[in-house]
Motif scaffolding. Sequence first.
Motif, PDB file in Angstrom:
ATOM      1  N   ALA A   9     -16.788 -50.599  -6.017  1.00 12.54           N
ATOM      2  CA  ALA A   9     -16.609 -49.162  -6.089  1.00 12.54           C
ATOM      3  C   ALA A   9     -17.246 -48.525  -7.304  1.00 12.54           C
ATOM      4  CB  ALA A   9     -15.118 -48.837  -6.066  1.00 12.54           C
ATOM      5  N   ALA A  10     -17.509 -49.250  -8.384  1.00 15.44           N
ATOM      6  CA  ALA A  10     -18.050 -48.631  -9.579  1.00 15.44           C
ATOM      7  C   ALA A  10     -19.339 -49.316  -9.985  1.00 15.44           C
ATOM      8  CB  ALA A  10     -17.040 -48.718 -10.723  1.00 15.44           C
ATOM      9  N   PRO A  11     -20.317 -48.571 -10.535  1.00 18.57           N
ATOM     10  CA  PRO A  11     -21.603 -49.169 -10.867  1.00 18.57           C
ATOM     11  C   PRO A  11     -21.531 -50.145 -12.030  1.00 18.57           C
ATOM     12  CG  PRO A  11     -21.487 -46.876 -11.589  1.00 18.57           C
ATOM     13  CD  PRO A  11     -20.278 -47.131 -10.777  1.00 18.57           C
ATOM     14  N   SER A  12     -20.626 -49.944 -12.968  1.00 16.17           N
ATOM     15  CA  SER A  12     -20.504 -50.820 -14.129  1.00 16.17           C
ATOM     16  C   SER A  12     -19.410 -51.839 -13.892  1.00 16.17           C
ATOM     17  CB  SER A  12     -20.195 -49.988 -15.370  1.00 16.17           C
ATOM     18  OG  SER A  12     -19.726 -50.813 -16.407  1.00 16.17           O
ATOM     19  N   SER A  13     -19.717 -53.121 -14.206  1.00  9.50           N
ATOM     20  CA  SER A  13     -18.702 -54.155 -13.999  1.00  9.50           C
ATOM     21  C   SER A  13     -17.502 -53.936 -14.909  1.00  9.50           C
ATOM     22  CB  SER A  13     -19.304 -55.533 -14.243  1.00  9.50           C
ATOM     23  OG  SER A  13     -19.806 -55.624 -15.569  1.00  9.50           O
ATOM     24  N   ALA A  14     -17.743 -53.430 -16.130  1.00 12.18           N
ATOM     25  CA  ALA A  14     -16.634 -53.163 -17.045  1.00 12.18           C
ATOM     26  C   ALA A  14     -15.725 -52.073 -16.481  1.00 12.18           C
ATOM     27  CB  ALA A  14     -17.159 -52.763 -18.416  1.00 12.18           C
ATOM     28  N   ILE A  15     -16.337 -51.020 -15.968  1.00 10.95           N
ATOM     29  CA  ILE A  15     -15.542 -49.937 -15.361  1.00 10.95           C
ATOM     30  C   ILE A  15     -14.826 -50.447 -14.119  1.00 10.95           C
ATOM     31  CG2 ILE A  15     -15.666 -47.689 -14.226  1.00 10.95           C
ATOM     32  CD1 ILE A  15     -18.009 -47.005 -16.041  1.00 10.95           C
ATOM     33  N   ALA A  16     -15.523 -51.273 -13.347  1.00 10.52           N
ATOM     34  CA  ALA A  16     -14.906 -51.805 -12.124  1.00 10.52           C
ATOM     35  C   ALA A  16     -13.650 -52.603 -12.442  1.00 10.52           C
ATOM     36  CB  ALA A  16     -15.920 -52.675 -11.380  1.00 10.52           C
ATOM     37  N   TRP A  17     -13.735 -53.463 -13.451  1.00  6.96           N
ATOM     38  CA  TRP A  17     -12.565 -54.263 -13.809  1.00  6.96           C
ATOM     39  C   TRP A  17     -11.460 -53.399 -14.404  1.00  6.96           C
ATOM     40  CZ3 TRP A  17     -11.394 -58.535 -11.735  1.00  6.96           C
ATOM     41  CH2 TRP A  17     -12.377 -59.427 -11.316  1.00  6.96           C
ATOM     42  N   ALA A  18     -11.830 -52.355 -15.134  1.00  4.22           N
ATOM     43  CA  ALA A  18     -10.819 -51.443 -15.673  1.00  4.22           C
ATOM     44  C   ALA A  18     -10.080 -50.741 -14.540  1.00  4.22           C
ATOM     45  CB  ALA A  18     -11.465 -50.418 -16.603  1.00  4.22           C
ATOM     46  N   LEU A  19     -10.851 -50.318 -13.532  1.00  6.98           N
ATOM     47  CA  LEU A  19     -10.224 -49.655 -12.388  1.00  6.98           C
ATOM     48  C   LEU A  19      -9.426 -50.635 -11.536  1.00  6.98           C
ATOM     49  CD1 LEU A  19     -13.141 -47.297 -11.315  1.00  6.98           C
ATOM     50  CD2 LEU A  19     -11.010 -46.648 -12.440  1.00  6.98           C
ATOM     51  N   ALA A  20      -9.770 -51.918 -11.630  1.00  6.28           N
ATOM     52  CA  ALA A  20      -9.048 -52.921 -10.852  1.00  6.28           C
ATOM     53  C   ALA A  20      -7.723 -53.316 -11.481  1.00  6.28           C
ATOM     54  CB  ALA A  20      -9.922 -54.172 -10.686  1.00  6.28           C
ATOM     55  N   MET A  21      -7.479 -52.926 -12.726  1.00  3.00           N
ATOM     56  CA  MET A  21      -6.258 -53.342 -13.408  1.00  3.00           C
ATOM     57  C   MET A  21      -4.981 -52.935 -12.663  1.00  3.00           C
ATOM     58  SD  MET A  21      -7.063 -55.298 -15.762  1.00  3.00           S
ATOM     59  CE  MET A  21      -5.423 -55.462 -16.451  1.00  3.00           C
ATOM     60  N   PRO A  22      -4.880 -51.700 -12.135  1.00  2.26           N
ATOM     61  CA  PRO A  22      -3.662 -51.376 -11.369  1.00  2.26           C
ATOM     62  C   PRO A  22      -3.459 -52.294 -10.167  1.00  2.26           C
ATOM     63  CG  PRO A  22      -4.839 -49.372 -11.948  1.00  2.26           C
ATOM     64  CD  PRO A  22      -5.744 -50.514 -12.292  1.00  2.26           C
ATOM     65  N   THR A  23      -4.546 -52.651  -9.497  1.00  2.00           N
ATOM     66  CA  THR A  23      -4.446 -53.561  -8.363  1.00  2.00           C
ATOM     67  C   THR A  23      -3.927 -54.926  -8.802  1.00  2.00           C
ATOM     68  OG1 THR A  23      -6.226 -52.463  -7.150  1.00  2.00           O
ATOM     69  CG2 THR A  23      -5.770 -54.742  -6.573  1.00  2.00           C
TER      70      THR A  23
END
Length: 279
Positions: A9-23
């Motif tokens: 869902a996100a272009p940056s892997s760092a942002i993707a993992w940050a957004l994945a934290m709630p999951t």
Amino acid sequence: MILSFGPDAAPSSAIAWALAMPTLAALAGYLFAAFLGETREAALRGALLAGWLSHALAIVIDITGVGAGSGETGARFGFAPALSVTMWLVLAVYAVESRFVPLTGVRRTLALLGGAVVVLAWLFPGEFRPNAVSRWAPLHWVLGIASYGLFGAAVLHGAMLNRAELQMRQRAATAPPSGMPLLRLERLTFRFVGAGFVMLSAALLLGAWFANPWRWDHKTVLSMLGWVIFAALLAGRRAFGWRGPQATRWLYGGAALLLLAYVGSRFVFEILLQRAPPT
């Protein structure tokens, strides 16, 4: 129907993992709630609440379009997001109801199902749509998913009702495993069915209103069949006093048709056919 954050869902892997934290936090909370011992009641409630709140945050991320990889707002559609939101609503009902009556024997199952749908929604995030086909479409989606949640709660109570009646017939217990009298459990089951039927009726009416053109596709046909089943169940309850296994069979049948209507049809398009379903 709405929301799900996926690994793409996100272009940056760092942002993707940050957004994945709630999951990830939701999954951890649900797993703790599933496997903690029954004697640690406070820890169980805390783990389930943490999982449920994290699950909600993951849903909000998708609704606001944060995980879409663009500046547009929108919502995700897919079989896994639909299951995710439905399970979140069922867990909300359980969390509220368990504060007032002991709902024994279902906590582990619900927590495991919560963890499973979180993982599914992460792996299969569905399709992102920035624009609705109609200004009434968001209300149609909300009513539809609300009906899924209410019927899911009805199925949960119907299963507890069946188990309670079976144990009483076998003289394995002197009280229902839910901690509630059978008649009260039965009334709650039909209240959820009635509320879900109202929501489903409103969702179908709105869908028919703004659909252009109207299509008799698999989703529509199965949804209408589910509506007919629930209408017959409520009519049979009122006219003939249907109860027990006879009533729950109708409940399970209607719920299965609704599940096939959206979740099943989306699964076929997304996974088996690997193409976007018609709007």
